[in-house]
Design a protein around this motif. Structure first.
Motif, PDB file in Angstrom:
ATOM      1  N   GLY A 263      24.643  18.637  74.270  1.00  0.00           N
ATOM      2  CA  GLY A 263      25.903  19.378  74.265  1.00  0.00           C
ATOM      3  C   GLY A 263      25.711  20.785  73.739  1.00  0.00           C
ATOM      4  O   GLY A 263      24.600  21.184  73.371  1.00  0.00           O
ATOM      5  N   PRO A 264      26.789  21.554  73.697  1.00  0.00           N
ATOM      6  CA  PRO A 264      26.720  22.914  73.158  1.00  0.00           C
ATOM      7  C   PRO A 264      26.091  22.929  71.764  1.00  0.00           C
ATOM      8  O   PRO A 264      26.347  22.046  70.942  1.00  0.00           O
ATOM      9  N   GLY A 265      25.250  23.918  71.522  1.00  0.00           N
ATOM     10  CA  GLY A 265      24.599  24.030  70.216  1.00  0.00           C
ATOM     11  C   GLY A 265      23.614  22.916  69.934  1.00  0.00           C
ATOM     12  O   GLY A 265      23.202  22.735  68.793  1.00  0.00           O
ATOM     13  N   GLY A 266      23.228  22.155  70.968  1.00  0.00           N
ATOM     14  CA  GLY A 266      22.266  21.075  70.773  1.00  0.00           C
ATOM     15  C   GLY A 266      22.852  19.788  70.224  1.00  0.00           C
ATOM     16  O   GLY A 266      22.105  18.865  69.895  1.00  0.00           O
ATOM     17  N   VAL A 267      24.175  19.690  70.111  1.00  0.00           N
ATOM     18  CA  VAL A 267      24.783  18.477  69.566  1.00  0.00           C
ATOM     19  C   VAL A 267      24.580  17.314  70.541  1.00  0.00           C
ATOM     20  O   VAL A 267      24.738  17.477  71.754  1.00  0.00           O
ATOM     21  N   PRO A 268      24.176  16.141  70.033  1.00  0.00           N
ATOM     22  CA  PRO A 268      24.015  14.986  70.914  1.00  0.00           C
ATOM     23  C   PRO A 268      25.377  14.392  71.268  1.00  0.00           C
ATOM     24  O   PRO A 268      26.218  14.180  70.396  1.00  0.00           O
ATOM     25  N   LEU A 269      25.587  14.145  72.566  1.00  0.00           N
ATOM     26  CA  LEU A 269      26.842  13.563  73.038  1.00  0.00           C
ATOM     27  C   LEU A 269      26.558  12.175  73.594  1.00  0.00           C
ATOM     28  O   LEU A 269      25.625  11.991  74.379  1.00  0.00           O
ATOM     29  N   LEU A 270      27.355  11.213  73.193  1.00  0.00           N
ATOM     30  CA  LEU A 270      27.177   9.837  73.612  1.00  0.00           C
ATOM     31  C   LEU A 270      27.852   9.632  74.968  1.00  0.00           C
ATOM     32  O   LEU A 270      29.078   9.723  75.081  1.00  0.00           O
ATOM     33  N   ALA A 271      27.052   9.359  75.998  1.00  0.00           N
ATOM     34  CA  ALA A 271      27.566   9.231  77.369  1.00  0.00           C
ATOM     35  C   ALA A 271      28.595   8.111  77.486  1.00  0.00           C
ATOM     36  O   ALA A 271      29.513   8.201  78.297  1.00  0.00           O
ATOM     37  N   ASP A 272      28.465   7.067  76.681  1.00  0.00           N
ATOM     38  CA  ASP A 272      29.391   5.932  76.757  1.00  0.00           C
ATOM     39  C   ASP A 272      30.739   6.210  76.108  1.00  0.00           C
ATOM     40  O   ASP A 272      31.633   5.363  76.169  1.00  0.00           O
ATOM     41  N   LEU A 273      30.887   7.357  75.456  1.00  0.00           N
ATOM     42  CA  LEU A 273      32.157   7.728  74.822  1.00  0.00           C
ATOM     43  C   LEU A 273      32.626   9.054  75.425  1.00  0.00           C
ATOM     44  O   LEU A 273      32.392  10.123  74.873  1.00  0.00           O
ATOM     45  N   PRO A 274      33.296   8.999  76.560  1.00  0.00           N
ATOM     46  CA  PRO A 274      33.628  10.223  77.295  1.00  0.00           C
ATOM     47  C   PRO A 274      34.765  11.056  76.713  1.00  0.00           C
ATOM     48  O   PRO A 274      34.882  12.234  77.042  1.00  0.00           O
ATOM     49  N   ASN A 275      35.620  10.473  75.871  1.00  0.00           N
ATOM     50  CA  ASN A 275      36.733  11.229  75.287  1.00  0.00           C
ATOM     51  C   ASN A 275      36.226  11.948  74.049  1.00  0.00           C
ATOM     52  O   ASN A 275      36.066  11.343  72.988  1.00  0.00           O
ATOM     53  N   ARG A 276      35.941  13.237  74.197  1.00  0.00           N
ATOM     54  CA  ARG A 276      35.278  13.942  73.100  1.00  0.00           C
ATOM     55  C   ARG A 276      35.660  15.404  73.031  1.00  0.00           C
ATOM     56  O   ARG A 276      36.098  16.007  74.005  1.00  0.00           O
ATOM     57  N   LEU A 277      35.429  15.919  71.850  1.00  0.00           N
ATOM     58  CA  LEU A 277      35.628  17.335  71.540  1.00  0.00           C
ATOM     59  C   LEU A 277      34.335  17.829  70.909  1.00  0.00           C
ATOM     60  O   LEU A 277      33.775  17.147  70.050  1.00  0.00           O
ATOM     61  N   VAL A 278      33.861  18.976  71.343  1.00  0.00           N
ATOM     62  CA  VAL A 278      32.717  19.613  70.684  1.00  0.00           C
ATOM     63  C   VAL A 278      33.261  20.846  69.990  1.00  0.00           C
ATOM     64  O   VAL A 278      34.004  21.634  70.579  1.00  0.00           O
ATOM     65  N   GLY A 279      32.927  20.960  68.715  1.00  0.00           N
ATOM     66  CA  GLY A 279      33.408  22.095  67.947  1.00  0.00           C
ATOM     67  C   GLY A 279      32.282  22.863  67.294  1.00  0.00           C
ATOM     68  O   GLY A 279      31.298  22.267  66.827  1.00  0.00           O
ATOM     69  N   ARG A 280      32.435  24.177  67.287  1.00  0.00           N
ATOM     70  CA  ARG A 280      31.500  25.047  66.569  1.00  0.00           C
ATOM     71  C   ARG A 280      31.960  25.126  65.131  1.00  0.00           C
ATOM     72  O   ARG A 280      33.133  25.372  64.842  1.00  0.00           O
ATOM     73  N   ARG A 281      31.039  24.919  64.211  1.00  0.00           N
ATOM     74  CA  ARG A 281      31.375  24.933  62.788  1.00  0.00           C
ATOM     75  C   ARG A 281      31.767  26.345  62.359  1.00  0.00           C
ATOM     76  O   ARG A 281      31.023  27.301  62.564  1.00  0.00           O
ATOM     77  N   LEU A 282      32.949  26.467  61.764  1.00  0.00           N
ATOM     78  CA  LEU A 282      33.433  27.752  61.258  1.00  0.00           C
ATOM     79  C   LEU A 282      33.261  27.863  59.750  1.00  0.00           C
ATOM     80  O   LEU A 282      32.853  28.900  59.249  1.00  0.00           O
TER      81      LEU A 282
END
Length: 183
Positions: free
Chosen positions: A101-120
């Protein structure tokens, strides 16, 4: 304040559960989280609180992005895998389909409902959890509302780290003899 009354009130709120993932320095981490929520509409912001005892917290301190995977009512097995094991001893991602995912975050394919956030920012108020404020940069969700996995449905999951492993902050109620903190 009555701790028991607060506990009953907060359990009644029955928050939705999410799996939070992060990566830094070639390490991946993920954990089950019940402390999270939208914190601003404009600009959009989302906060997640991670336990200081968790491997995910230590990776999160070095991570630029977080993945928040919103669990459906039928995702109990995934909640158990990310909630009952500790990343200090187990690769929770082994055998799972993981997407970058963005920024190298690992995203679990089996959990499609997700939000990726950049740490502020990070807020440590001295409690056993630390707040990470995120700017949403990617969202993938259902086309209609889904039924989330609630905290009450995950009470059978024994955490990978217990309360005794979380640092207890020195508060007025914890000081011997009712001594007061100096500010």
């Amino acid at each position: 304040m009555a701790d028991e009354e607060l506990s009953i009130l907060l359990k009644s709120a029955n928050p939705a559960m999410v799996v939070v993932t992060a990566a830094a320095g070639g390490e991946r981490a993920g954990c089950l989280v019940g402390f999270h929520g939208q914190s601003s509409i404009t600009p959009p912001r989302y906060c997640v609180w991670l336990s200081k005892a968790n491997h995910t917290f230590r990776i999160g301190l070095r991570s630029t992005h977080f993945g928040l995977h919103f669990l459906g009512a039928d995702d109990h097995a995934m909640a158990e895998a990310f909630g009952s094991l500790t990343g200090d001893e187990t690769d929770k991602f082994a055998g799972r389909s993981v997407l970058p995912g963005p920024g190298g975050v690992p995203l679990l394919a089996d959990l499609p409902n997700r939000l990726v956030g950049r740490r502020l920012c990070v807020l440590d108020d001295g409690g056993d959890h630390v707040c990470f404020t995120l700017e949403p940069v990617a969202v993938r969700g259902p086309t209609s509302p889904f039924i989330p996995l609630r905290q009450s449905q995950a009470l059978d999951i024994a955490p990978g780290h217990g309360n005794a492993e979380r640092p207890a902050p020195p508060t007025e109620r914890a000081l011997p003899g009712g001594a007061r903190l100096r500010t």
